[in-house]
Design a protein around this motif. Structure first.
Motif, PDB file in Angstrom:
ATOM      1  N   ASN A 180      -0.692  -5.476   3.457  1.00  0.00           N
ATOM      2  CA  ASN A 180      -0.363  -4.669   2.280  1.00  0.00           C
ATOM      3  C   ASN A 180      -1.561  -3.791   1.952  1.00  0.00           C
ATOM      4  OD1 ASN A 180       0.308  -3.524  -0.151  1.00  0.00           O
ATOM      5  ND2 ASN A 180       0.924  -5.434  -1.139  1.00  0.00           N
ATOM      6  N   ILE A 181      -1.489  -2.530   2.334  1.00  0.00           N
ATOM      7  CA  ILE A 181      -2.554  -1.575   2.021  1.00  0.00           C
ATOM      8  C   ILE A 181      -2.042  -0.443   1.140  1.00  0.00           C
ATOM      9  CG2 ILE A 181      -2.173  -0.243   4.141  1.00  0.00           C
ATOM     10  CD1 ILE A 181      -5.210   0.250   4.235  1.00  0.00           C
ATOM     11  N   ASP A 182      -0.712  -0.277   1.087  1.00  0.00           N
ATOM     12  CA  ASP A 182      -0.131   0.848   0.342  1.00  0.00           C
ATOM     13  C   ASP A 182       0.788   0.398  -0.781  1.00  0.00           C
ATOM     14  OD1 ASP A 182       1.966  -0.137   1.788  1.00  0.00           O
ATOM     15  OD2 ASP A 182       2.527   1.763   2.723  1.00  0.00           O
ATOM     16  N   GLY A 183       0.670  -0.858  -1.191  1.00  0.00           N
ATOM     17  CA  GLY A 183       1.490  -1.368  -2.280  1.00  0.00           C
ATOM     18  C   GLY A 183       2.701  -2.153  -1.832  1.00  0.00           C
ATOM     19  N   THR A 184       2.973  -2.194  -0.521  1.00  0.00           N
ATOM     20  CA  THR A 184       4.101  -2.938   0.025  1.00  0.00           C
ATOM     21  C   THR A 184       3.636  -3.777   1.205  1.00  0.00           C
ATOM     22  OG1 THR A 184       5.660  -1.192  -0.612  1.00  0.00           O
ATOM     23  CG2 THR A 184       6.408  -2.768   1.041  1.00  0.00           C
ATOM     24  N   SER A 185       3.955  -5.059   1.195  1.00  0.00           N
ATOM     25  CA  SER A 185       3.632  -5.914   2.333  1.00  0.00           C
ATOM     26  C   SER A 185       4.618  -5.640   3.453  1.00  0.00           C
ATOM     27  CB  SER A 185       3.696  -7.392   1.946  1.00  0.00           C
ATOM     28  OG  SER A 185       2.680  -7.708   1.020  1.00  0.00           O
ATOM     29  N   ILE A 258      -0.606  11.479  -0.294  1.00  0.00           N
ATOM     30  CA  ILE A 258      -1.381  10.755  -1.297  1.00  0.00           C
ATOM     31  C   ILE A 258      -0.445  10.082  -2.293  1.00  0.00           C
ATOM     32  CG2 ILE A 258      -3.174  10.946  -3.062  1.00  0.00           C
ATOM     33  CD1 ILE A 258      -4.154  13.472  -1.636  1.00  0.00           C
ATOM     34  N   THR A 259      -0.648   8.770  -2.484  1.00  0.00           N
ATOM     35  CA  THR A 259       0.116   7.987  -3.450  1.00  0.00           C
ATOM     36  C   THR A 259      -0.832   7.059  -4.206  1.00  0.00           C
ATOM     37  OG1 THR A 259       0.592   6.315  -1.757  1.00  0.00           O
ATOM     38  CG2 THR A 259       2.235   8.051  -2.083  1.00  0.00           C
ATOM     39  N   ASN A 260      -0.312   6.418  -5.245  1.00  0.00           N
ATOM     40  CA  ASN A 260      -1.066   5.408  -5.994  1.00  0.00           C
ATOM     41  C   ASN A 260      -0.352   4.071  -5.891  1.00  0.00           C
ATOM     42  OD1 ASN A 260      -3.029   7.214  -6.985  1.00  0.00           O
ATOM     43  ND2 ASN A 260      -1.656   7.871  -8.627  1.00  0.00           N
ATOM     44  N   ALA A 261      -1.125   2.983  -5.769  1.00  0.00           N
ATOM     45  CA  ALA A 261      -0.514   1.653  -5.681  1.00  0.00           C
ATOM     46  C   ALA A 261      -1.526   0.599  -6.096  1.00  0.00           C
ATOM     47  CB  ALA A 261      -0.028   1.370  -4.267  1.00  0.00           C
ATOM     48  N   ASN A 262      -1.148  -0.213  -7.085  1.00  0.00           N
ATOM     49  CA  ASN A 262      -1.953  -1.373  -7.492  1.00  0.00           C
ATOM     50  C   ASN A 262      -3.396  -1.004  -7.821  1.00  0.00           C
ATOM     51  OD1 ASN A 262       0.335  -2.951  -6.980  1.00  0.00           O
ATOM     52  ND2 ASN A 262      -0.296  -3.378  -4.880  1.00  0.00           N
ATOM     53  N   VAL A 266      -4.079   6.010  -2.237  1.00  0.00           N
ATOM     54  CA  VAL A 266      -3.752   5.759  -0.833  1.00  0.00           C
ATOM     55  C   VAL A 266      -3.472   7.079  -0.120  1.00  0.00           C
ATOM     56  CG1 VAL A 266      -2.194   4.553   0.744  1.00  0.00           C
ATOM     57  CG2 VAL A 266      -2.733   3.543  -1.493  1.00  0.00           C
ATOM     58  N   HIS A 267      -4.100   7.260   1.042  1.00  0.00           N
ATOM     59  CA  HIS A 267      -3.854   8.431   1.898  1.00  0.00           C
ATOM     60  C   HIS A 267      -3.202   7.935   3.191  1.00  0.00           C
ATOM     61  CE1 HIS A 267      -6.595  11.372  -0.278  1.00  0.00           C
ATOM     62  NE2 HIS A 267      -6.924  10.211  -0.840  1.00  0.00           N
ATOM     63  N   THR A 268      -1.970   8.376   3.452  1.00  0.00           N
ATOM     64  CA  THR A 268      -1.227   7.930   4.620  1.00  0.00           C
ATOM     65  C   THR A 268      -1.075   9.074   5.615  1.00  0.00           C
ATOM     66  OG1 THR A 268       0.013   6.325   3.289  1.00  0.00           O
ATOM     67  CG2 THR A 268       0.945   6.940   5.434  1.00  0.00           C
ATOM     68  N   PHE A 269      -1.535   8.842   6.843  1.00  0.00           N
ATOM     69  CA  PHE A 269      -1.431   9.828   7.915  1.00  0.00           C
ATOM     70  C   PHE A 269      -0.379   9.351   8.923  1.00  0.00           C
ATOM     71  CE2 PHE A 269      -5.556  10.605   6.133  1.00  0.00           C
ATOM     72  CZ  PHE A 269      -5.804  11.968   6.301  1.00  0.00           C
ATOM     73  N   THR A 270       0.738  10.075   9.003  1.00  0.00           N
ATOM     74  CA  THR A 270       1.751   9.800  10.012  1.00  0.00           C
ATOM     75  C   THR A 270       1.611  10.728  11.212  1.00  0.00           C
ATOM     76  OG1 THR A 270       3.316  11.231   8.837  1.00  0.00           O
ATOM     77  CG2 THR A 270       3.387   8.861   8.348  1.00  0.00           C
ATOM     78  N   SER A 271       0.679  11.655  11.125  1.00  0.00           N
ATOM     79  CA  SER A 271       0.298  12.523  12.241  1.00  0.00           C
ATOM     80  C   SER A 271      -1.177  12.843  12.075  1.00  0.00           C
ATOM     81  CB  SER A 271       1.144  13.800  12.267  1.00  0.00           C
ATOM     82  OG  SER A 271       0.973  14.539  11.073  1.00  0.00           O
ATOM     83  N   SER A 272      -1.769  13.398  13.094  1.00  0.00           N
ATOM     84  CA  SER A 272      -3.213  13.649  13.083  1.00  0.00           C
ATOM     85  C   SER A 272      -3.583  14.689  12.010  1.00  0.00           C
ATOM     86  CB  SER A 272      -3.674  14.142  14.455  1.00  0.00           C
ATOM     87  OG  SER A 272      -3.417  13.179  15.447  1.00  0.00           O
ATOM     88  N   GLY A 273      -4.780  14.564  11.482  1.00  0.00           N
ATOM     89  CA  GLY A 273      -5.236  15.474  10.448  1.00  0.00           C
ATOM     90  C   GLY A 273      -6.696  15.249  10.112  1.00  0.00           C
TER      91      GLY A 273
END
Length: 279
Positions: A180-185, A258-262, A266-273
């Motif tokens: 759980n790193i983004d608010g969801t296990s 970019i999202t917020n959780a707990n 949180v920065h989530t990369f689903t492709s390179s950047g």
């Protein structure tokens, strides 16, 4: 004096937390094997907490999944993912008929029937694929390939009999790791399931995006592709992912979604950047 000392300690702890990040790096999963094919190995997984960071721009690489095999060769390995100083290794491809072993990788690919060799995973990132079951001239014995390894467990061995549709005891893909790193296990980096002489008899994919019965690994999980039955193409591996978080809801960096959780950003990369941290 005691109050002042306690206050300074709290300030120092807050400053330290403000300049550290948690990082999840998952590589692309390996492609599944062809024609009684082994499951693809999951992409390597690295999870690091409290990594010290300074203001700068950092290259983030998200690896793609490997292609499933379309002939009697091993499926393609997944591509590496990387962030900061960490490199997660792409998952190993699954072996194909006849006697083709899986490939080593972040987690090792599964091996086709009549093959006792296992494909290794990368220490600290994943596990080995299973061994193939014994071949038989009688197709009703359902000789079968093994599952690919996952970040949390090795792939299940194939067998010469005893298969079922969606077996959880034979040829299954190894489970990934629950994080759980983004608010969801959720599970990441599950291995692909192996299959048998009969396409209706196969092992389940591992938790964390592992494919099964020729199905692809789930995108952005690093799951291995499922091995496929007689003269069928193996499933492609799932692409990887990189997730970064830091404490507090004030945005201190750019890059990714970019999202917020707990209490974390949180920065989530689903492709390179590029991740640019300003602190």
């Amino acid at each position: 004096m005691n109050i002042k000392t306690l206050s300074n300690s709290r300030i120092n702890a807050t400053n330290a937390a403000a300049n550290t990040i948690d990082i999840l790096v998952v590589a692309g999963g390996g492609g599944g094997g062809y024609d009684v094919g082994g499951g693809g190995g999951a992409g390597g997984l690295i999870y690091v907490t409290n990594f010290p960071i300074t203001a700068a721009s950092y290259t983030i690489t998200v690896g793609g999944g490997g292609n499933g095999a379309s002939s009697g060769v091993v499926g393609s390995n997944g591509s590496n993912s990387s962030a900061f100083s960490y490199i997660a290794i792409g998952g190993g491809g699954g072996g194909s008929w006849s006697g083709v072993s899986g490939a080593s990788g972040g987690s090792g690919g599964g091996t086709t029937s009549n093959t006792s060799t296992t494909a290794a995973g990368t220490a600290g990132q994943g596990n080995a694929g299973g061994t193939g079951g014994n071949n038989s001239s009688n197709i009703n014995n359902y000789s079968g390939a093994s599952g690919g390894g996952g970040a949390g467990a090795a792939g299940g061995n194939g067998a010469s009999s005893g298969w079922s549709a969606g077996s959880t005891t034979i040829g299954y893909g190894g489970d990934g790791r629950l994080i759980n790193i983004d608010g969801t296990s959720r599970y990441y980096a599950g291995g692909g399931g192996g299959t048998s002489d009969a396409s209706t008899y196969y092992g389940v994919g591992g938790q964390g995006g592992g494919g099964q019965n020729g199905g692809a690994g789930t995108i952005n999980t690093g799951g291995g592709g499922g091995g496929c039955g007689i003269q069928s193409v193996g499933g492609n591996g799932g692409s990887g992912i990189v997730i970064i978080r830091y404490y507090g809801l004030t945005i201190k960096a750019s890059g990714g979604t970019i999202t917020n959780a707990n209490g974390y950003t949180v920065h989530t990369f689903t492709s390179s950047g590029t991740f640019t941290y300003t602190g």
